[in-house]
Design a protein around this motif. Structure first.
Motif, PDB file in Angstrom:
ATOM      1  N   ASN A   1      41.399  12.025  32.329  1.00  0.00           N
ATOM      2  CA  ASN A   1      42.847  11.353  33.121  1.00  0.00           C
ATOM      3  C   ASN A   1      42.226  11.853  34.760  1.00  0.00           C
ATOM      4  N   THR A   2      41.749  13.276  33.959  1.00  0.00           N
ATOM      5  CA  THR A   2      41.156  14.430  35.327  1.00  0.00           C
ATOM      6  C   THR A   2      40.589  13.216  36.195  1.00  0.00           C
ATOM      7  N   LEU A   3      39.566  13.395  35.417  1.00  0.00           N
ATOM      8  CA  LEU A   3      38.503  12.805  35.888  1.00  0.00           C
ATOM      9  C   LEU A   3      38.008  10.885  36.778  1.00  0.00           C
ATOM     10  N   ILE A   4      38.638  10.317  35.550  1.00  0.00           N
ATOM     11  CA  ILE A   4      39.958   9.648  36.455  1.00  0.00           C
ATOM     12  C   ILE A   4      40.529   9.011  37.822  1.00  0.00           C
ATOM     13  N   VAL A   5      41.392  10.004  37.632  1.00  0.00           N
ATOM     14  CA  VAL A   5      42.234  10.489  39.378  1.00  0.00           C
ATOM     15  C   VAL A   5      40.938  11.261  39.760  1.00  0.00           C
ATOM     16  N   ALA A   6      40.015  11.960  40.082  1.00  0.00           N
ATOM     17  CA  ALA A   6      39.341  12.092  40.873  1.00  0.00           C
ATOM     18  C   ALA A   6      37.827  10.580  40.892  1.00  0.00           C
ATOM     19  N   TYR A   7      37.865   9.950  39.877  1.00  0.00           N
ATOM     20  CA  TYR A   7      37.392   9.019  40.512  1.00  0.00           C
ATOM     21  C   TYR A   7      38.176   7.987  42.049  1.00  0.00           C
ATOM     22  N   GLU A   8      39.610   7.892  41.244  1.00  0.00           N
ATOM     23  CA  GLU A   8      39.910   7.583  42.407  1.00  0.00           C
ATOM     24  C   GLU A   8      40.711   7.916  43.237  1.00  0.00           C
ATOM     25  N   ASN A   9      40.404   9.308  44.169  1.00  0.00           N
ATOM     26  CA  ASN A   9      40.819   9.473  45.043  1.00  0.00           C
ATOM     27  C   ASN A   9      39.870   9.647  45.934  1.00  0.00           C
ATOM     28  N   VAL A  10      38.425  10.366  45.262  1.00  0.00           N
ATOM     29  CA  VAL A  10      36.919   9.757  45.870  1.00  0.00           C
ATOM     30  C   VAL A  10      36.970   8.761  46.770  1.00  0.00           C
ATOM     31  N   THR A  11      36.577   8.108  45.769  1.00  0.00           N
ATOM     32  CA  THR A  11      36.500   6.558  46.226  1.00  0.00           C
ATOM     33  C   THR A  11      37.762   5.969  47.164  1.00  0.00           C
ATOM     34  N   ALA A  12      38.285   6.222  47.313  1.00  0.00           N
ATOM     35  CA  ALA A  12      39.262   5.943  47.920  1.00  0.00           C
ATOM     36  C   ALA A  12      39.011   6.472  49.863  1.00  0.00           C
ATOM     37  N   ALA A  13      38.572   7.603  49.096  1.00  0.00           N
ATOM     38  CA  ALA A  13      37.323   8.380  50.988  1.00  0.00           C
ATOM     39  C   ALA A  13      36.283   7.844  50.877  1.00  0.00           C
ATOM     40  N   ASN A  14      35.982   6.472  50.334  1.00  0.00           N
ATOM     41  CA  ASN A  14      34.518   6.032  51.107  1.00  0.00           C
ATOM     42  C   ASN A  14      33.603   7.245  49.911  1.00  0.00           C
ATOM     43  N   GLY A  15      34.138   8.061  48.788  1.00  0.00           N
ATOM     44  CA  GLY A  15      32.919   8.654  48.275  1.00  0.00           C
ATOM     45  C   GLY A  15      32.332   8.521  47.406  1.00  0.00           C
ATOM     46  N   TRP A  16      31.789   9.386  46.295  1.00  0.00           N
ATOM     47  CA  TRP A  16      31.772   8.841  45.376  1.00  0.00           C
ATOM     48  C   TRP A  16      31.626  10.224  44.363  1.00  0.00           C
ATOM     49  N   ILE A  17      31.785  10.186  42.680  1.00  0.00           N
ATOM     50  CA  ILE A  17      31.329  11.249  41.921  1.00  0.00           C
ATOM     51  C   ILE A  17      30.323  10.311  41.337  1.00  0.00           C
ATOM     52  N   ARG A  18      30.002  11.685  40.476  1.00  0.00           N
ATOM     53  CA  ARG A  18      29.060  11.577  39.618  1.00  0.00           C
ATOM     54  C   ARG A  18      29.366  12.594  38.202  1.00  0.00           C
ATOM     55  N   ILE A  19      28.670  11.878  36.636  1.00  0.00           N
ATOM     56  CA  ILE A  19      28.415  12.868  35.908  1.00  0.00           C
ATOM     57  C   ILE A  19      27.662  13.124  35.536  1.00  0.00           C
ATOM     58  N   ALA A  20      26.600  14.944  35.512  1.00  0.00           N
ATOM     59  CA  ALA A  20      25.532  15.503  34.832  1.00  0.00           C
ATOM     60  C   ALA A  20      25.666  16.114  33.538  1.00  0.00           C
ATOM     61  N   ALA A  21      24.892  15.685  32.773  1.00  0.00           N
ATOM     62  CA  ALA A  21      24.300  16.392  32.138  1.00  0.00           C
ATOM     63  C   ALA A  21      25.206  16.353  30.454  1.00  0.00           C
ATOM     64  N   PRO A  22      25.616  15.517  30.026  1.00  0.00           N
ATOM     65  CA  PRO A  22      27.299  15.464  29.291  1.00  0.00           C
ATOM     66  C   PRO A  22      26.252  16.296  28.067  1.00  0.00           C
ATOM     67  N   THR A  23      27.037  16.622  27.111  1.00  0.00           N
ATOM     68  CA  THR A  23      26.824  17.324  26.433  1.00  0.00           C
ATOM     69  C   THR A  23      27.353  15.803  25.147  1.00  0.00           C
ATOM     70  N   THR A  24      26.244  16.004  23.857  1.00  0.00           N
ATOM     71  CA  THR A  24      26.709  14.566  23.404  1.00  0.00           C
ATOM     72  C   THR A  24      28.456  14.503  22.720  1.00  0.00           C
ATOM     73  N   PRO A  25      28.405  15.718  22.530  1.00  0.00           N
ATOM     74  CA  PRO A  25      30.037  15.149  22.652  1.00  0.00           C
ATOM     75  C   PRO A  25      30.832  14.947  23.341  1.00  0.00           C
ATOM     76  N   VAL A  26      30.855  14.605  24.197  1.00  0.00           N
ATOM     77  CA  VAL A  26      31.624  15.000  25.776  1.00  0.00           C
ATOM     78  C   VAL A  26      31.176  13.342  25.688  1.00  0.00           C
ATOM     79  N   LEU A  27      29.450  12.876  26.311  1.00  0.00           N
ATOM     80  CA  LEU A  27      29.159  11.593  26.443  1.00  0.00           C
ATOM     81  C   LEU A  27      29.646  10.291  25.582  1.00  0.00           C
ATOM     82  N   ARG A  28      29.881  10.408  24.122  1.00  0.00           N
ATOM     83  CA  ARG A  28      30.416  10.243  22.972  1.00  0.00           C
ATOM     84  C   ARG A  28      31.738   9.385  23.427  1.00  0.00           C
ATOM     85  N   VAL A  29      32.751  10.651  24.361  1.00  0.00           N
ATOM     86  CA  VAL A  29      33.974  10.459  24.585  1.00  0.00           C
ATOM     87  C   VAL A  29      34.022   9.625  25.578  1.00  0.00           C
ATOM     88  N   LEU A  30      33.308  10.057  26.554  1.00  0.00           N
ATOM     89  CA  LEU A  30      33.599   9.273  28.114  1.00  0.00           C
ATOM     90  C   LEU A  30      32.483   7.705  27.410  1.00  0.00           C
TER      91      LEU A  30
END
Length: 125
Positions: A75-104
């Motif tokens: 939820n925190t990442l989705i809200v950040a995505y919405e806020n950043v894209t609304a400001a014409n920016g971008w957000i990226r995720i770097a090097a998620p660990t295997t368990p985190v990538l699985r959830v994503l």
């Protein structure tokens, strides 16, 4: 790539298992996370993401040291995505660990926020 600390962001200390260190690399705000992201620990991440003030913010969330993430982190990442894209920016995720990538991937956040295998690729233009 030049790495420099971001003024007034510094380090959000270890709080219940999550540490967030914010730096800037070539004008990109990088959040280096360490620990677990859940309902009890996501506040430092929310605070770091809520301080984005640039016009067209560019943000990379380095998750190479995150061992666990639940729906609070999603939820925190989705809200950040919405806020950043609304400001014409971008957000990226770097090097998620295997368990985190699985959830994503399970909740398809990786379709919304691009995941890169390492920090240098996430920082590439």
């Amino acid at each position: 790539m030049a790495e420099e600390p971001v003024p007034d962001s510094g380090q959000a200390g270890q709080r219940g298992g999550l540490s967030v260190v914010t730096t800037a690399i070539d004008g990109v705000r990088v959040l280096h996370l360490t620990g677990e992201i859940d309902h009890h620990t996501c506040e430092p991440l929310q605070q770091a993401l809520n301080t984005l003030t640039a016009d067209r913010p560019r943000v990379v969330v380095d998750m190479s040291r995150v061992t666990f993430m639940d729906s609070s982190g999603i939820n925190t990442l989705i809200v950040a995505y919405e806020n950043v894209t609304a400001a014409n920016g971008w957000i990226r995720i770097a090097a998620p660990t295997t368990p985190v990538l699985r959830v994503l991937q399970l909740v398809r956040v990786d379709d919304l926020i691009t995941c890169y295998p390492d920090l240098s690729q996430a920082l590439a233009p």
